[in-house]
Design a protein around this motif. Sequence first.
Motif, short mmCIF file in Angstrom:
data_model
loop_
_atom_site.label_atom_id
_atom_site.label_comp_id
_atom_site.label_asym_id
_atom_site.label_seq_id
_atom_site.Cartn_x
_atom_site.Cartn_y
_atom_site.Cartn_z
N LEU A 15 42.17 -44.36 28.19
CA LEU A 15 42.63 -45.28 29.44
C LEU A 15 43.40 -46.59 29.06
O LEU A 15 44.37 -47.14 29.52
CB LEU A 15 41.52 -45.40 30.51
N VAL A 16 42.50 -47.21 28.08
CA VAL A 16 43.07 -48.60 27.50
C VAL A 16 44.66 -48.59 27.05
O VAL A 16 45.44 -49.22 27.17
CB VAL A 16 42.07 -49.21 26.65
N THR A 17 44.90 -47.45 26.37
CA THR A 17 46.09 -46.93 25.74
C THR A 17 47.18 -46.81 26.91
O THR A 17 48.18 -47.52 26.74
CB THR A 17 46.29 -45.94 25.11
N ARG A 18 46.64 -46.09 28.04
CA ARG A 18 47.75 -45.89 29.15
C ARG A 18 48.10 -47.22 29.96
O ARG A 18 49.11 -47.40 30.23
CB ARG A 18 47.04 -44.99 30.02
N LEU A 19 46.92 -47.96 29.85
CA LEU A 19 47.18 -49.33 30.65
C LEU A 19 47.90 -50.25 29.58
O LEU A 19 48.98 -50.96 30.36
CB LEU A 19 45.78 -50.03 30.73
N ASN A 20 47.79 -50.31 28.52
CA ASN A 20 48.73 -51.13 27.48
C ASN A 20 50.11 -50.57 27.63
O ASN A 20 51.23 -51.35 27.59
CB ASN A 20 48.13 -50.84 26.16
N ALA A 21 50.38 -49.24 27.74
CA ALA A 21 51.74 -48.90 27.89
C ALA A 21 52.45 -49.34 29.21
O ALA A 21 53.72 -49.33 29.07
CB ALA A 21 51.73 -47.28 27.72
N ALA A 22 51.56 -49.66 30.00
CA ALA A 22 52.08 -50.15 31.28
C ALA A 22 52.28 -51.85 31.43
O ALA A 22 52.36 -52.34 32.51
CB ALA A 22 51.50 -49.72 32.62
N PHE A 24 49.61 -53.71 30.92
CA PHE A 24 48.35 -54.42 31.20
C PHE A 24 47.67 -54.84 29.71
O PHE A 24 47.23 -53.62 29.23
CB PHE A 24 47.63 -53.61 31.97
N ASN A 25 47.63 -56.15 29.24
CA ASN A 25 47.08 -56.24 27.97
C ASN A 25 45.82 -57.11 28.14
O ASN A 25 45.29 -57.32 27.10
CB ASN A 25 47.96 -57.00 27.30
N ASP A 26 45.63 -57.52 29.59
CA ASP A 26 44.31 -58.60 29.73
C ASP A 26 43.26 -57.53 30.12
O ASP A 26 42.73 -57.40 31.22
CB ASP A 26 44.59 -59.66 30.98
N ILE A 27 42.86 -56.82 29.03
CA ILE A 27 41.55 -55.82 29.19
C ILE A 27 40.44 -56.25 28.51
O ILE A 27 40.50 -56.73 27.68
CB ILE A 27 42.30 -54.50 28.53
N GLY A 44 44.28 -51.66 17.23
CA GLY A 44 45.53 -51.75 17.55
C GLY A 44 45.90 -51.80 19.05
O GLY A 44 47.13 -52.03 19.35
N LYS A 45 44.86 -51.75 19.74
CA LYS A 45 44.94 -51.86 21.19
C LYS A 45 45.22 -53.25 21.46
O LYS A 45 44.41 -54.29 20.90
CB LYS A 45 43.85 -51.10 22.05
N HIS A 46 45.93 -53.71 22.65
CA HIS A 46 45.91 -55.13 23.36
C HIS A 46 44.67 -55.30 24.30
O HIS A 46 44.47 -54.73 25.10
CB HIS A 46 47.26 -55.36 24.01
N LEU A 47 43.78 -56.38 23.79
CA LEU A 47 42.70 -56.58 24.29
C LEU A 47 42.37 -57.97 24.75
O LEU A 47 42.91 -58.70 23.93
CB LEU A 47 41.20 -55.96 23.75
#
Length: 321
Positions: A15-22, A24-27, A44-47
């Motif tokens: 889900l974090v990957t899906r959010l990053n793809a859209a 949404f990086n403030d996770i 590698g995810k934007h968090l």
Amino acid sequence: MIVVTGAAGFIASCLVTRLNAANFNDIVVVDNFNEERKLANLKGKHLREYVDRETFFEWLDANHEQVEFIFHLGARTDTTEQNRDILNVLNFEYSKKMWQACCQYQLPLVYASSAATYGSGTLGYSDEDALLPLLRPLNPYGDSKNDFDNWAVNQTEKPFFWAGLKFFNVYGPNEYHKGRMASVILHAFRQIQETGSMTLFRSHNPEYADGEQKRDFVYVKDVVEVCYFLMHNRQHSGIYNLGTGEARTFLDLTLNTFAALDRTADIHFRDTPEDIRDTYQYFTQAEMQKLRSIGYDRPFTRLEDGINDYVRNYLVTGNYY
């Protein structure tokens, strides 16, 4: 900020990957980060921030004004867990605190339930509220999820939007850490690579031939699409099944794994372990009308296509999603 609990786990990391793809990086990711075997799922995810699950509610008290949405996917997910105290703390009481915090701070909430709540399936697989108090899960894990579903629908105070998702048999990338609880596809891939063959559980139910046990297998990429949809469509709160609506056999699953590897099928059978034999589900199939009725119209990935993508693009390469 978007909060994702259980974030280092299987579904939540996807889900974090899906959010990053859209974009949404403030996770804010919440989990027990001492379990190092899961941490690769977040590389590698934007968090924005890591928050330990034990201190999350203190963090939320201080930061709730910046939170836009909470996905509560963290849980004790081992279906063989017999310690009801652990399940009560992690799956029931923690979820109650999450619900109450979302009510207090007016935050929308999506949480993870499970098809394990349906037990043997003798009452069918309807996600209508009227069925909830009648369900009899087959193990303590299913009980913990069903207990919370029943508690949630009976609350007079609810988040302004909430959804409980009854996950059926989810498979796909980022489940490398799950051990015995990983999907049969991952076990099949490893066995085929090591031995050239695959061993499935023998049927102990005369209504099903060996390998003909059926489950509703749903690709994790579809699961996170539903989560993303609910984040943007908050008109209809409730509990929803999340499967494909089509049961497939374990033979289908295994034969497609061999095909994705371009290997000749060689399948054997062994007795189902005694510790799960009496609580084994021989058939699951989600009724999906309720989710469709609120506007979710994307097709679900065919088992053949999902296995091919999973095996060729993740298992063979060792990639994460």
